[in-house]
Design a protein around this motif. Structure first.
Motif, PDB file in Angstrom:
ATOM      1  N   TRP A  41     -19.258 -36.406  19.383  1.00 11.54           N
ATOM      2  CA  TRP A  41     -17.943 -36.962  19.704  1.00 11.54           C
ATOM      3  C   TRP A  41     -17.255 -37.543  18.471  1.00 11.54           C
ATOM      4  O   TRP A  41     -16.026 -37.685  18.457  1.00 11.54           O
ATOM      5  CB  TRP A  41     -18.086 -38.056  20.755  1.00 11.54           C
ATOM      6  N   ALA A  42     -18.027 -37.871  17.443  1.00 14.09           N
ATOM      7  CA  ALA A  42     -17.457 -38.443  16.226  1.00 14.09           C
ATOM      8  C   ALA A  42     -17.412 -37.438  15.088  1.00 14.09           C
ATOM      9  O   ALA A  42     -17.111 -37.811  13.952  1.00 14.09           O
ATOM     10  CB  ALA A  42     -18.261 -39.667  15.791  1.00 14.09           C
ATOM     11  N   ALA A  43     -17.670 -36.156  15.388  1.00 12.65           N
ATOM     12  CA  ALA A  43     -17.808 -35.150  14.337  1.00 12.65           C
ATOM     13  C   ALA A  43     -16.641 -34.180  14.334  1.00 12.65           C
ATOM     14  O   ALA A  43     -15.960 -33.966  15.336  1.00 12.65           O
ATOM     15  CB  ALA A  43     -19.116 -34.380  14.525  1.00 12.65           C
ATOM     16  N   ARG A  44     -16.416 -33.633  13.165  1.00 14.09           N
ATOM     17  CA  ARG A  44     -15.535 -32.470  13.024  1.00 14.09           C
ATOM     18  C   ARG A  44     -16.372 -31.378  12.372  1.00 14.09           C
ATOM     19  O   ARG A  44     -17.239 -31.652  11.543  1.00 14.09           O
ATOM     20  CB  ARG A  44     -14.305 -32.795  12.177  1.00 14.09           C
ATOM     21  N   TRP A  45     -16.117 -30.144  12.752  1.00 16.34           N
ATOM     22  CA  TRP A  45     -16.960 -29.041  12.315  1.00 16.34           C
ATOM     23  C   TRP A  45     -16.236 -28.225  11.245  1.00 16.34           C
ATOM     24  O   TRP A  45     -15.072 -27.896  11.390  1.00 16.34           O
ATOM     25  CB  TRP A  45     -17.332 -28.163  13.501  1.00 16.34           C
ATOM     26  N   GLU A  46     -16.955 -27.917  10.201  1.00 17.48           N
ATOM     27  CA  GLU A  46     -16.395 -27.110   9.117  1.00 17.48           C
ATOM     28  C   GLU A  46     -17.510 -26.282   8.498  1.00 17.48           C
ATOM     29  O   GLU A  46     -18.696 -26.538   8.733  1.00 17.48           O
ATOM     30  CB  GLU A  46     -15.747 -28.002   8.054  1.00 17.48           C
ATOM     31  N   ARG A  47     -17.122 -25.303   7.708  1.00 16.58           N
ATOM     32  CA  ARG A  47     -18.126 -24.453   7.062  1.00 16.58           C
ATOM     33  C   ARG A  47     -18.339 -24.922   5.628  1.00 16.58           C
ATOM     34  O   ARG A  47     -17.392 -25.256   4.922  1.00 16.58           O
ATOM     35  CB  ARG A  47     -17.691 -22.986   7.085  1.00 16.58           C
ATOM     36  N   ASP A  48     -19.614 -24.933   5.232  1.00 11.45           N
ATOM     37  CA  ASP A  48     -19.939 -25.357   3.877  1.00 11.45           C
ATOM     38  C   ASP A  48     -19.805 -24.171   2.925  1.00 11.45           C
ATOM     39  O   ASP A  48     -19.312 -23.096   3.291  1.00 11.45           O
ATOM     40  CB  ASP A  48     -21.332 -25.971   3.818  1.00 11.45           C
ATOM     41  N   ALA A  49     -20.260 -24.346   1.682  1.00 10.74           N
ATOM     42  CA  ALA A  49     -20.105 -23.302   0.671  1.00 10.74           C
ATOM     43  C   ALA A  49     -20.876 -22.037   1.015  1.00 10.74           C
ATOM     44  O   ALA A  49     -20.520 -20.948   0.558  1.00 10.74           O
ATOM     45  CB  ALA A  49     -20.561 -23.834  -0.690  1.00 10.74           C
ATOM     46  N   ARG A  50     -21.909 -22.168   1.849  1.00 16.13           N
ATOM     47  CA  ARG A  50     -22.704 -21.008   2.239  1.00 16.13           C
ATOM     48  C   ARG A  50     -22.229 -20.399   3.551  1.00 16.13           C
ATOM     49  O   ARG A  50     -22.879 -19.519   4.098  1.00 16.13           O
ATOM     50  CB  ARG A  50     -24.178 -21.413   2.345  1.00 16.13           C
ATOM     51  N   GLY A  51     -21.117 -20.906   4.049  1.00 17.10           N
ATOM     52  CA  GLY A  51     -20.558 -20.349   5.263  1.00 17.10           C
ATOM     53  C   GLY A  51     -21.185 -20.850   6.543  1.00 17.10           C
ATOM     54  O   GLY A  51     -20.894 -20.316   7.620  1.00 17.10           O
ATOM     55  N   ARG A  52     -22.029 -21.882   6.468  1.00 19.01           N
ATOM     56  CA  ARG A  52     -22.668 -22.415   7.658  1.00 19.01           C
ATOM     57  C   ARG A  52     -21.796 -23.505   8.285  1.00 19.01           C
ATOM     58  O   ARG A  52     -21.149 -24.262   7.581  1.00 19.01           O
ATOM     59  CB  ARG A  52     -24.041 -23.002   7.319  1.00 19.01           C
ATOM     60  N   LEU A  53     -21.832 -23.569   9.618  1.00 20.48           N
ATOM     61  CA  LEU A  53     -21.134 -24.642  10.312  1.00 20.48           C
ATOM     62  C   LEU A  53     -21.917 -25.942  10.137  1.00 20.48           C
ATOM     63  O   LEU A  53     -23.106 -26.008  10.442  1.00 20.48           O
ATOM     64  CB  LEU A  53     -20.996 -24.322  11.799  1.00 20.48           C
ATOM     65  N   VAL A  54     -21.253 -26.961   9.647  1.00 17.65           N
ATOM     66  CA  VAL A  54     -21.887 -28.263   9.462  1.00 17.65           C
ATOM     67  C   VAL A  54     -20.986 -29.338  10.058  1.00 17.65           C
ATOM     68  O   VAL A  54     -19.774 -29.166  10.195  1.00 17.65           O
ATOM     69  CB  VAL A  54     -22.143 -28.565   7.968  1.00 17.65           C
ATOM     70  N   ALA A  55     -21.612 -30.429  10.432  1.00 17.79           N
ATOM     71  CA  ALA A  55     -20.880 -31.546  11.035  1.00 17.79           C
ATOM     72  C   ALA A  55     -20.512 -32.548   9.957  1.00 17.79           C
ATOM     73  O   ALA A  55     -21.332 -32.906   9.109  1.00 17.79           O
ATOM     74  CB  ALA A  55     -21.728 -32.215  12.107  1.00 17.79           C
ATOM     75  N   ARG A  56     -19.296 -33.017  10.011  1.00 17.21           N
ATOM     76  CA  ARG A  56     -18.822 -34.083   9.130  1.00 17.21           C
ATOM     77  C   ARG A  56     -18.186 -35.169  10.002  1.00 17.21           C
ATOM     78  O   ARG A  56     -17.582 -34.859  11.032  1.00 17.21           O
ATOM     79  CB  ARG A  56     -17.783 -33.543   8.140  1.00 17.21           C
ATOM     80  N   PRO A  57     -18.306 -36.413   9.613  1.00 19.89           N
ATOM     81  CA  PRO A  57     -17.683 -37.464  10.425  1.00 19.89           C
ATOM     82  C   PRO A  57     -16.169 -37.370  10.369  1.00 19.89           C
ATOM     83  O   PRO A  57     -15.587 -37.057   9.324  1.00 19.89           O
ATOM     84  CB  PRO A  57     -18.194 -38.758   9.790  1.00 19.89           C
ATOM     85  N   ARG A  58     -15.530 -37.632  11.481  1.00 19.36           N
ATOM     86  CA  ARG A  58     -14.078 -37.694  11.477  1.00 19.36           C
ATOM     87  C   ARG A  58     -13.631 -38.820  10.553  1.00 19.36           C
ATOM     88  O   ARG A  58     -14.298 -39.851  10.447  1.00 19.36           O
ATOM     89  CB  ARG A  58     -13.562 -37.951  12.894  1.00 19.36           C
ATOM     90  N   PRO A  59     -12.496 -38.658   9.871  1.00 18.27           N
ATOM     91  CA  PRO A  59     -12.063 -39.684   8.909  1.00 18.27           C
ATOM     92  C   PRO A  59     -11.966 -41.075   9.511  1.00 18.27           C
ATOM     93  O   PRO A  59     -12.378 -42.053   8.896  1.00 18.27           O
ATOM     94  CB  PRO A  59     -10.695 -39.165   8.452  1.00 18.27           C
ATOM     95  N   VAL A  60     -11.439 -41.175  10.735  1.00 15.91           N
ATOM     96  CA  VAL A  60     -11.302 -42.504  11.336  1.00 15.91           C
ATOM     97  C   VAL A  60     -12.668 -43.113  11.633  1.00 15.91           C
ATOM     98  O   VAL A  60     -12.869 -44.327  11.498  1.00 15.91           O
ATOM     99  CB  VAL A  60     -10.444 -42.418  12.616  1.00 15.91           C
ATOM    100  N   MET A  61     -13.644 -42.283  12.011  1.00  9.95           N
ATOM    101  CA  MET A  61     -14.983 -42.789  12.283  1.00  9.95           C
ATOM    102  C   MET A  61     -15.697 -43.188  10.998  1.00  9.95           C
ATOM    103  O   MET A  61     -16.417 -44.191  10.950  1.00  9.95           O
ATOM    104  CB  MET A  61     -15.799 -41.735  13.046  1.00  9.95           C
ATOM    105  N   ALA A  62     -15.503 -42.395   9.950  1.00  8.73           N
ATOM    106  CA  ALA A  62     -16.085 -42.764   8.661  1.00  8.73           C
ATOM    107  C   ALA A  62     -15.493 -44.070   8.154  1.00  8.73           C
ATOM    108  O   ALA A  62     -16.210 -44.942   7.633  1.00  8.73           O
ATOM    109  CB  ALA A  62     -15.854 -41.643   7.645  1.00  8.73           C
TER     110      ALA A  62
END
Length: 551
Positions: free
Chosen positions: A497-518
């Motif tokens: 619920w606090a994550a946003r999903w993006e692809r890293d340099a290797r093209g894998r989906l990884v979770a990053r914290p939403r800016p407001v949550m960070a």
């Protein structure tokens, strides 16, 4: 392992293995298959967490309001309540993401062995100090009432003094021993659910205390003391600095929140109650009660209100309402004692089990962190965790003896302690504030850095809360005492619920914290650091200047 972890972290429908996982998550029978009733479990959990949060600090809050004014104090209490609410959410969901069964276990998994050890020491000091405070409060509230009764008995005899064994009843050491004998059997409870009756009783007794306070103010026609102010500025910055950790400590319940979450039904709907339990406990339970208690006490006695507000009524209430309130507060703290000490008991029992059966726990300790990455513990996006079974625990008599020695030492510290106010200040600044603010923020950020933002969807269905695998056993039955027993358990949603999903340099989906949550996590770290530093600075100044509160 990268592919497996990607499958666990990816949102639904984002990985190859997600088809099977979706079937698990969308199982229509998963919510009710256990037969549990989430609303009753949530109600019990809410009362337990509320009573953990409403601690000994409540008696000091009127004096804290006298340092900063009723309006400023209320605003600070509200701000701290919101921050604590967020930090509790971070702790619960970060613990789920780390597949941890306690606050300290989550800290070890997310912050490493050194960070986990520091957090464990802080938790032990915080809980131990809280138990000492509870024993001090019980004696503080009961002793004046007992002595008043004994004095009235002596007056009827014409001696006007109490002698013989009657005098012993009014001694502080005797009251503390009686309190210890009362609470010790309850400390042997195996779960927080087993303490539900005592916790519920404490909750209703607390409501009576609040009503007694309001009735005393009503007797004065709601007229406040003449020196009551909305914002206090005449006392300088030092009292306000000391007030910060006291207000922060008002909501200290982090050491039990993971245990409370784990006792919710192991279903989607059951685990989804965790956020509502936290909101109700902090924002709808502890916060209104604290404001009522602090404002009423401050309005009645003004800027010179005692650090223990109930002592202000000693000998001065004709109808005995506040005498009953004093005894009620003593009863509340006695009933809260096993609840507050539950996490400390768990830590002691775990250490005792390691000493009692070191061979069994050596294997588990060797893979303490790596077990999350071992394919032997993964089965189709399911993670298995080692659990401590009865044959891996120390005998009950050993645990009971260790607990008795622990609580005897608490009672001894309570008898030898000086000021309750000073003890609360020191414990709050050194241990309470970091545990409540700094560590939850760091754990939240570390969960994303580790790639552990998801929850543990374990078992073939949501309702499969305990499926046992035995190493080396083909038929799944217990193969002997030397077999290792592992349980697969549904932990609930993680930090998705606090994550946003993006692809890293290797093209894998990884979770990053939403800016407001960070930003919120870093705010917790910053606020906790500032409050702890200002509190310690204020304590050092008062000790150096000789103005520390006396007993």
């Amino acid at each position: 392992m990268a592919d497996l972890r990607e499958g666990l972290l990816a949102p639904r429908g984002a990985s190859e293995g997600d088809d099977d996982d979706s079937a698990v998550l969308d199982d229509p029978n998963g919510d009710d298959a256990t037969g549990a009733t989430p609303w009753t479990a949530a109600a019990t959990a809410t009362i337990s967490l509320t009573m953990t949060a409403v601690g000994s600090v409540v008696l000091s809050l009127p004096a804290t309001f006298a340092e900063c004014g009723w309006l400023a104090g209320t605003c600070v209490l509200a701000l701290v309540a919101l921050l604590v609410d967020a930090s509790l959410l971070f702790v619960v969901y970060a613990a789920r993401s780390a597949r941890a069964r306690s606050y300290e276990e989550a800290a070890r998994a997310l912050l490493g062995p050194t960070g986990g050890a520091c957090v464990e020491v802080a938790l032990i000091a915080l809980v131990y100090g809280s138990l000492v405070s509870l024993q001090i409060i019980v004696a503080d509230q009961v002793q004046p009432v007992v002595r008043e009764v004994l004095a009235s008995h002596g007056s009827r005899d014409g001696s006007h003094e109490v002698s013989g064994w009657y005098a012993v009843v009014g001694e502080r050491w005797f009251i503390t021993c009686v309190s210890l004998a009362f609470v010790y059997p309850m400390t042997l409870a195996r779960s927080l659910t087993a303490l539900a009756s005592a916790t519920t009783a404490a909750f209703f007794v607390l409501l009576f205390v609040a009503g007694a306070l309001v009735s005393e103010l009503a007797k004065k026609d709601w007229i406040p003391a003449p020196d009551v102010v909305a914002i206090e500025t005449s006392r300088g910055a030092t009292p306000c600095a000391l007030a910060l950790p006291v207000v922060a400590m008002a909501y200290a319940c982090h050491f039990n929140v993971v245990a409370v979450d784990r006792e919710l039904p192991a279903t989607r709907r059951g685990k989804a109650c965790a956020a509502n339990v936290i909101h109700a406990s902090v924002l709808s339970g502890a916060f209104p009660f604290y404001v009522l208690f602090a404002v009423v006490g401050y309005l009645q006695f003004g800027r010179d209100v005692s650090g223990d507000v109930l002592t202000e009524w000693s000998g001065g209430n004709e109808n005995g309402v506040m005498t009953a309130a004093q005894l009620a507060v003593a009863g509340v703290n006695a009933l809260k004692y096993p609840l507050m000490g539950f996490s400390l008991k768990r830590a002691v029992n775990e250490k005792l089990a390691r000493l009692w059966r070191p061979t069994r726990f050596a294997d588990h300790a060797d893979r303490d962190d790596d077990s999350y990455d071992d394919e032997a513990f993964l089965e189709g996006n399911a993670r298995s965790q080692p659990i401590r079974t009865d044959n891996q625990s120390a005998p009950f008599w050993a645990e009971a003896t260790a607990g008795l020695l622990l609580h005897v030492s608490v009672a001894a510290c309570a008898l030898s302690a000086g000021s309750l106010q000073l003890a609360v200040d020191i414990v709050g600044s050194c241990c309470g504030v970091p545990v409540m603010f700094v560590v939850p923020g760091l754990m939240f950020l570390a969960a994303f850095e580790r790639g552990d933002a998801s929850g543990a969807w374990v078992g073939s269905r949501d309702d499969e809360s305990s499926v046992y695998d035995h190493a080396g056993s083909d038929d799944g039955h217990h193969a002997g005492a030397d077999r290792e027993c592992f349980a697969r358990e549904y932990f609930g949603e993680g930090l998705e619920w606090a994550a946003r999903w993006e692809r890293d340099a290797r093209g894998r989906l990884v979770a990053r914290p939403r800016p407001v949550m960070a930003a919120l996590a870093w705010t917790l770290v910053a606020v906790g650091s500032v409050v702890a530093a200002t509190g310690l600075g204020g304590i050092a100044y008062e000790l150096a200047s000789g103005t520390a509160p006396a007993k």
